[in-house]
Every structure is written in C-alpha cells, then in structure tokens.
Design a protein around this motif. Structure first.
Motif, PDB file in Angstrom:
ATOM      1  N   PHE A   5      88.549   6.955  24.933  1.00 39.89           N
ATOM      2  CA  PHE A   5      87.596   7.929  25.435  1.00 39.89           C
ATOM      3  C   PHE A   5      86.250   7.498  25.111  1.00 39.89           C
ATOM      4  O   PHE A   5      85.279   7.792  25.894  1.00 39.89           O
ATOM      5  CB  PHE A   5      88.041   9.393  25.177  1.00 39.89           C
ATOM      6  N   THR A   8      84.882   4.421  26.832  1.00 37.14           N
ATOM      7  CA  THR A   8      84.619   4.884  28.022  1.00 37.14           C
ATOM      8  C   THR A   8      83.309   5.736  28.402  1.00 37.14           C
ATOM      9  O   THR A   8      82.475   5.693  29.370  1.00 37.14           O
ATOM     10  CB  THR A   8      85.604   5.414  29.020  1.00 37.14           C
ATOM     11  N   LEU A   9      83.489   6.581  27.381  1.00 37.00           N
ATOM     12  CA  LEU A   9      82.324   7.496  27.614  1.00 37.00           C
ATOM     13  C   LEU A   9      80.942   6.627  27.422  1.00 37.00           C
ATOM     14  O   LEU A   9      79.771   6.956  27.981  1.00 37.00           O
ATOM     15  CB  LEU A   9      82.302   8.502  26.421  1.00 37.00           C
ATOM     16  N   ASN A  12      79.947   4.746  30.151  1.00 37.29           N
ATOM     17  CA  ASN A  12      79.345   5.834  31.366  1.00 37.29           C
ATOM     18  C   ASN A  12      77.999   6.065  31.091  1.00 37.29           C
ATOM     19  O   ASN A  12      77.113   5.890  31.981  1.00 37.29           O
ATOM     20  CB  ASN A  12      80.349   6.859  31.505  1.00 37.29           C
ATOM     21  N   VAL A  13      77.646   6.290  29.825  1.00 35.25           N
ATOM     22  CA  VAL A  13      76.286   6.831  29.620  1.00 35.25           C
ATOM     23  C   VAL A  13      75.284   5.452  29.661  1.00 35.25           C
ATOM     24  O   VAL A  13      74.285   5.734  30.066  1.00 35.25           O
ATOM     25  CB  VAL A  13      76.175   7.199  28.069  1.00 35.25           C
ATOM     26  N   THR A  38      81.248   6.455  36.928  1.00 41.89           N
ATOM     27  CA  THR A  38      82.423   7.126  36.498  1.00 41.89           C
ATOM     28  C   THR A  38      83.750   6.558  36.807  1.00 41.89           C
ATOM     29  O   THR A  38      84.709   6.408  36.147  1.00 41.89           O
ATOM     30  CB  THR A  38      82.334   8.579  37.212  1.00 41.89           C
ATOM     31  N   ALA A  41      84.017   3.490  34.460  1.00 44.76           N
ATOM     32  CA  ALA A  41      84.674   4.136  33.269  1.00 44.76           C
ATOM     33  C   ALA A  41      86.028   4.228  33.295  1.00 44.76           C
ATOM     34  O   ALA A  41      86.743   3.905  32.136  1.00 44.76           O
ATOM     35  CB  ALA A  41      83.511   5.303  32.864  1.00 44.76           C
ATOM     36  N   ARG A 114      78.313  15.435  31.083  1.00 48.76           N
ATOM     37  CA  ARG A 114      78.314  14.279  30.223  1.00 48.76           C
ATOM     38  C   ARG A 114      78.116  14.549  28.681  1.00 48.76           C
ATOM     39  O   ARG A 114      78.620  13.961  27.838  1.00 48.76           O
ATOM     40  CB  ARG A 114      77.481  13.303  30.829  1.00 48.76           C
ATOM     41  N   SER A 117      80.894  16.428  27.313  1.00 51.53           N
ATOM     42  CA  SER A 117      81.941  15.345  27.088  1.00 51.53           C
ATOM     43  C   SER A 117      82.054  14.738  25.438  1.00 51.53           C
ATOM     44  O   SER A 117      83.039  14.505  25.339  1.00 51.53           O
ATOM     45  CB  SER A 117      81.896  14.001  27.869  1.00 51.53           C
ATOM     46  N   LEU A 118      80.940  14.838  24.905  1.00 53.09           N
ATOM     47  CA  LEU A 118      80.961  14.665  23.411  1.00 53.09           C
ATOM     48  C   LEU A 118      81.888  15.365  22.670  1.00 53.09           C
ATOM     49  O   LEU A 118      83.057  14.998  21.953  1.00 53.09           O
ATOM     50  CB  LEU A 118      79.644  14.511  22.825  1.00 53.09           C
ATOM     51  N   LEU A 121      85.733  14.792  24.046  1.00 54.27           N
ATOM     52  CA  LEU A 121      86.245  13.794  23.600  1.00 54.27           C
ATOM     53  C   LEU A 121      86.935  14.056  22.354  1.00 54.27           C
ATOM     54  O   LEU A 121      88.028  13.625  22.107  1.00 54.27           O
ATOM     55  CB  LEU A 121      85.289  12.579  23.309  1.00 54.27           C
TER      56      LEU A 121
END
Length: 184
Positions: A5, A8-9, A12-13, A38, A41, A114, A117-118, A121
């Motif tokens: 994760f 992929t994050l 994406n960033v 997205t 990712a 996004r 998402s931190l 995750l």
C-alpha cells in the motif's frame, strides 16, 4: 500489505501531478490523468501482491475449489467486501454532490482523500496485524488472549494515528500546496 500500500500510494503521489498537469512540453491529462494514475497504482499493487505471494511459496490456482466450502469462504470475506463496497458507494454519492460546486471542489476532495490515505494505509497494516493475531489465538483455543491482542493493536493504532490525524488537520494547507497553489 502495508509496504505494498505504501509503494502504491507513493507511486500515485509522484505520478498524479505529472499525469494531471503534465511535464515539460507535455500538457497533462487533467482529471483523466488522475484516474489513470490511480488505475496504474492499483495495477502496481496487484502485481506486487502476486509477486509477494509467489515468493512466499503460494502458487495461485483457480481450479479445485470445493463448492461446499464457498459459503464458508463467502462468510469470511463478506464483511470486508461489504465495508469496501459501502465506502465506494459513499464516495460515489459524495462525489456527485460535491461536483455541484465545480471541478475545484472535486479536486480538493481528491487531494484530501490522498492525504487521508496516509492514515488509512497505516490502519490497513494494523487491521492485518490484528486479524492475524486474533486468528492465531482463536485457532490455538485462547479467545481471551485474542481479545487482549485486539486491544493491544487498537492501543498502538491510536498512539500512531491520533498524532498523524492532528498533524493532517493542523497542517492541511501545507500538505496540499505541493499539488496545487490554486486558493480555490
């Protein structure tokens, strides 16, 4: 899963701004670029997951599932599937309402999602840890130790995510600024 994760994050960033705004002579794709980033990712996450499974000795087999066990398998996966579906549906309806305020509002929600998402995750990592620990203790016939393990994971998750949440709330403008300088 937490590392996958995370990768992929991070992917994406990094790729999002390039596909949205472009780079050099390439003008970017706007909202379509965000969707593509997205999707890429997610594809990266699937490939990394499969690679990890194969490295750990698991060889996927799509045959040989005993039909009598399908109900048991579904009962295990149904709660998390329902949770994910519910989250996705809420986001779809929320997005529909937010779109009434224009593309800037929807872009802001996407950026916020996004950044959120931190913490998400990390919570997924804790979820995997708790599931593993509880399953092992229940399987060993010690439900009281399973409950203790669940409480311990919950405490550790709060110790990590409470400060992260406060950081995101306090420093939200600074976290969004690298993605967009547009005040709207």
């Amino acid at each position: 899963p937490m590392w996958i994760f995370g990768v992929t994050l991070l992917f994406n960033v990094v790729v999002d701004p390039v596909l949205i705004y472009g780079m050099g002579e390439w003008p970017g794709m706007g909202i379509g670029g965000a969707a593509l980033a997205t999707a890429l990712a997610s594809l990266l996450g699937a490939v990394l997951s499969l690679r990890g499974l194969i490295r750990s000795g698991y060889r996927p087999s799509f045959g040989g599932i005993d039909p009598s066990r399908l109900l048991e398998i579904a009962s295990i996966g149904l709660p998390i599937a329902a949770s994910g579906t519910g989250f996705d549906l809420v986001y779809v309806f929320l997005g529909r309402e937010i779109n009434r305020f224009g593309p800037a509002a929807m872009a802001a929600v996407g950026l916020g999602h996004r950044i959120e998402s931190l913490g998400y995750l990390a919570s997924i990592g804790f979820q995997v840890a708790a599931t593993t620990l509880v399953g092992q203790w229940v399987g060993a016939g010690h439900p009281e130790r399973a409950a203790e393990a669940a409480r311990h994971v919950q405490r550790e998750m709060l110790r990590l995510l409470l400060p992260v949440s406060l950081f995101v709330i306090v420093f939200a403008p600074l976290l969004i600024r690298p993605f967009s300088g547009d005040p709207e």
